[in-house]
Design a protein around this motif. Structure first.
Motif, mmCIF file in Angstrom:
data_model
loop_
_atom_site.group_PDB
_atom_site.id
_atom_site.type_symbol
_atom_site.label_atom_id
_atom_site.label_comp_id
_atom_site.label_asym_id
_atom_site.label_seq_id
_atom_site.Cartn_x
_atom_site.Cartn_y
_atom_site.Cartn_z
ATOM 1 N N ILE A 93 -4.114 -47.815 14.615
ATOM 2 C CA ILE A 93 -4.293 -46.786 13.905
ATOM 3 C C ILE A 93 -5.664 -46.056 13.986
ATOM 4 O O ILE A 93 -5.573 -44.798 13.612
ATOM 5 C CB ILE A 93 -4.003 -46.963 12.539
ATOM 6 C CG1 ILE A 93 -4.847 -47.865 11.868
ATOM 7 C CG2 ILE A 93 -2.445 -47.622 12.405
ATOM 8 C CD1 ILE A 93 -4.692 -48.331 10.394
ATOM 9 N N TYR A 94 -6.812 -46.826 14.450
ATOM 10 C CA TYR A 94 -7.954 -46.267 14.471
ATOM 11 C C TYR A 94 -8.358 -44.890 15.559
ATOM 12 O O TYR A 94 -9.204 -44.276 15.348
ATOM 13 C CB TYR A 94 -9.138 -47.203 14.803
ATOM 14 C CG TYR A 94 -8.557 -48.131 15.845
ATOM 15 C CD1 TYR A 94 -8.694 -48.171 17.303
ATOM 16 C CD2 TYR A 94 -8.066 -49.494 15.374
ATOM 17 C CE1 TYR A 94 -8.259 -49.197 18.045
ATOM 18 C CE2 TYR A 94 -7.625 -50.583 16.367
ATOM 19 C CZ TYR A 94 -7.643 -50.340 17.402
ATOM 20 O OH TYR A 94 -7.210 -51.262 18.332
ATOM 21 N N ALA A 95 -7.238 -44.881 16.337
ATOM 22 C CA ALA A 95 -7.237 -43.807 17.199
ATOM 23 C C ALA A 95 -6.799 -42.566 16.681
ATOM 24 O O ALA A 95 -6.827 -41.529 17.421
ATOM 25 C CB ALA A 95 -6.035 -44.040 18.672
ATOM 26 N N VAL A 96 -6.280 -42.546 15.573
ATOM 27 C CA VAL A 96 -5.725 -41.489 14.715
ATOM 28 C C VAL A 96 -6.892 -40.297 14.577
ATOM 29 O O VAL A 96 -6.885 -39.119 14.835
ATOM 30 C CB VAL A 96 -4.752 -41.668 13.542
ATOM 31 C CG1 VAL A 96 -4.639 -40.318 12.991
ATOM 32 C CG2 VAL A 96 -3.554 -42.511 13.854
ATOM 33 N N ASP A 97 -7.814 -41.097 13.705
ATOM 34 C CA ASP A 97 -8.920 -40.279 13.461
ATOM 35 C C ASP A 97 -10.225 -40.509 14.473
ATOM 36 O O ASP A 97 -10.971 -39.638 14.484
ATOM 37 C CB ASP A 97 -9.419 -40.805 12.136
ATOM 38 C CG ASP A 97 -8.515 -40.147 10.951
ATOM 39 O OD1 ASP A 97 -7.680 -39.243 11.394
ATOM 40 O OD2 ASP A 97 -8.345 -40.815 9.908
ATOM 41 N N GLY A 98 -9.798 -41.394 15.540
ATOM 42 C CA GLY A 98 -10.964 -41.609 16.347
ATOM 43 C C GLY A 98 -12.199 -42.329 15.575
ATOM 44 O O GLY A 98 -13.270 -42.128 15.843
ATOM 45 N N VAL A 99 -12.021 -43.247 15.043
ATOM 46 C CA VAL A 99 -12.958 -43.891 14.098
ATOM 47 C C VAL A 99 -13.020 -45.579 14.761
ATOM 48 O O VAL A 99 -12.229 -45.947 15.509
ATOM 49 C CB VAL A 99 -13.076 -44.196 12.427
ATOM 50 C CG1 VAL A 99 -12.938 -42.604 11.999
ATOM 51 C CG2 VAL A 99 -11.519 -44.873 12.163
ATOM 52 N N ALA A 100 -14.140 -46.003 14.473
ATOM 53 C CA ALA A 100 -14.350 -47.236 14.864
ATOM 54 C C ALA A 100 -13.394 -48.498 14.287
ATOM 55 O O ALA A 100 -13.038 -48.353 13.094
ATOM 56 C CB ALA A 100 -15.647 -47.840 14.553
ATOM 57 N N GLU A 101 -12.554 -49.087 15.146
ATOM 58 C CA GLU A 101 -11.751 -50.136 14.909
ATOM 59 C C GLU A 101 -12.016 -51.125 13.713
ATOM 60 O O GLU A 101 -12.920 -51.844 14.097
ATOM 61 C CB GLU A 101 -11.107 -50.770 16.341
ATOM 62 C CG GLU A 101 -12.174 -51.568 16.855
ATOM 63 C CD GLU A 101 -13.018 -50.894 17.824
ATOM 64 O OE1 GLU A 101 -14.269 -51.403 18.091
ATOM 65 O OE2 GLU A 101 -12.658 -49.660 18.115
ATOM 66 N N SER A 102 -11.540 -50.928 12.663
ATOM 67 C CA SER A 102 -11.657 -52.028 11.497
ATOM 68 C C SER A 102 -13.039 -51.781 11.239
ATOM 69 O O SER A 102 -13.328 -51.824 9.720
ATOM 70 C CB SER A 102 -11.376 -53.358 11.799
ATOM 71 O OG SER A 102 -10.258 -53.719 12.492
#
Length: 421
Positions: A19-28
């Protein structure tokens, strides 16, 4: 147990998808480190569609890259499972618009192409209500620690930790029994001791349920190989190992990360890795819809083209010469009678090999089969001279890395004596 397919795997593809790809933030890590609130991070569940996910396209791309295996994040530290886990409700099946198992189709697509199947799985789980129930064995009581990973001193609850371990084992059982992966790539072991994780027990469970499955070194003393990260070791590990590396600066998809490594840099890192006896696990971060960014696909294809031109120097080879014999990586054929030299930079007339007792029967440029002139210069008694390999024809040079194949008069015989006083 390490398997022959892994030691000759050379190239694997790492896929960080969630899901981190949705906003493009660092995973976890983005919520763990306070970059975004946890609730904001988890709202990305509503935007994870996987609507363009085509595992056959992925597998075709990986095959074009020359990869022999791939590793997909089945669950990262945020706790979201990419399969229909029965251990809890935090899965793409139950909580996202994707609404289906994403692991099974990946497994099937890889196996149709003869690519070995790997699963990344995070031991820790910063979303599970029972995870932050005990503290690391060596944690200073005065250090509060991150509340996602541990309780305050005095608030430990061993019964809840037992509940978490039951959940942890249940998910691993599901992955092993449903999919029979060739590789388990663990992560997140550092927040508890091997005894707290009961790693010996876990290693036995994996052996019982799927004896052929290889495990990485993050099984705390029970793994099959070492896993350096984001940098080629100066002194490679003695046993099997694998370097995991991002194509840009991010594991998962981040919209603003344009720091892509160049094709030449990627080829160079790959050659340095296999020359040290390791595999390269090269990371791709798909978008939330399942598509792979063109920049990543282009780089994988370019690497695959280079591997295709130099396949004899890549597969069915072992680690090459120790430091000092050649200024660059090298690899050795299975029969130890052909030495491959990787030349990154444009040579000034020739390159030089030192400390090899063997006579060089032929020297040729891999990918062209063109023989080049070579000569032995110097040497005395047991001390071999220098082998000069003349590369003064620029048309023979590969744009990314030129490889020379030296046919020796027997198995490689190195001179490693120190000078006498």
């Amino acid at each position: 147990m390490i398997q022959p397919w892994f030691t000759d795997g050379k190239l694997g593809i790492f896929i960080h998808w969630g899901i981190y790809a949705v906003d493009g933030v660092a995973e976890s890590w983005s919520f763990f480190n306070g970059q975004v609130p946890y609730d904001t991070y988890m709202r990305q569940l509503d935007g994870f569609t996987a609507r363009a996910y085509d595992p056959d396209d992925w597998a075709d791309l990986f095959a074009r890259a020359g990869a022999h295996y791939a590793v997909l994040t089945t669950k990262h530290h945020d706790g979201l499972a990419l399969w229909d886990t029965g251990a809890n409700d935090l899965s793409v099946v139950k909580r996202t618009p994707a609404g289906r198992d994403l692991i099974g189709p990946y497994v099937d697509a890889l196996r149709r192409r003869g690519i070995k199947v790997g699963f990344y799985y995070s031991h820790l789980d910063w979303s599970h209500p029972d995870y932050a129930s005990i503290r690391p064995a060596d944690q200073n009581p005065g250090d509060r620690g991150n509340p996602y990973s541990m309780p305050a001193a005095g608030d430990e609850d061993p019964a809840r930790w037992e509940s978490f371990l039951s959940f942890h084992r249940a998910q691993i059982r599901e992955l092993l029994t449903r999919y029979q992966p060739d590789l388990l790539w663990f992560d997140g072991e550092w927040e508890r001791s091997p005894q707290q994780w009961r790693m010996t027990e876990l290693a036995h469970l994996i052996g019982e349920l799927s004896a052929h499955t290889v495990s990485n070194g993050r099984l705390s003393g029970h793994g099959d190989y070492a896993t350096p990260e984001q940098g080629v070791p100066i002194e490679p590990p003695a046993g099997p190992w694998e370097l995991c590396l991002t194509l840009n600066d991010s594991w998962g998809y981040q919209h603003g990360d344009t720091a892509w490594k160049s094709p030449r840099q990627i080829v160079r890192i790959f050659a340095e890795t296999i020359g040290g006896g390791g595999n390269l696990l090269l990371d791709v971060g798909p978008r939330e819809d399942g598509t792979v960014p063109a920049e990543a696909a282009d780089r994988l294809t370019t690497l695959g083209d280079w591997i295709g031109r130099h396949e004899p120097a890549v597969y069915d080879t072992s680690r090459g010469l120790p430091h000092g014999h050649f200024y660059g990586p090298s690899a050795l054929s299975a029969d130890r009678r052909t030495l491959y030299l990787f030349t990154f930079d444009r040579p000034n007339e020739y390159v030089v090999l030192r400390g090899v007792r063997n006579q060089v029967r032929t020297a040729r440029v891999v990918g062209t089969d063109t023989e080049i002139r070579h000569e032995r210069v110097g040497g005395l008694g047991e001390v071999p001279g220098w082998e000069y390999l003349h590369l003064d024809d620029d048309t023979l040079l590969d744009p990314y890395c030129t490889v020379l194949a030296l046919e020796l008069d027997g198995e490689l015989d190195l001179y490693r004596e120190h000078a006498r006083d």
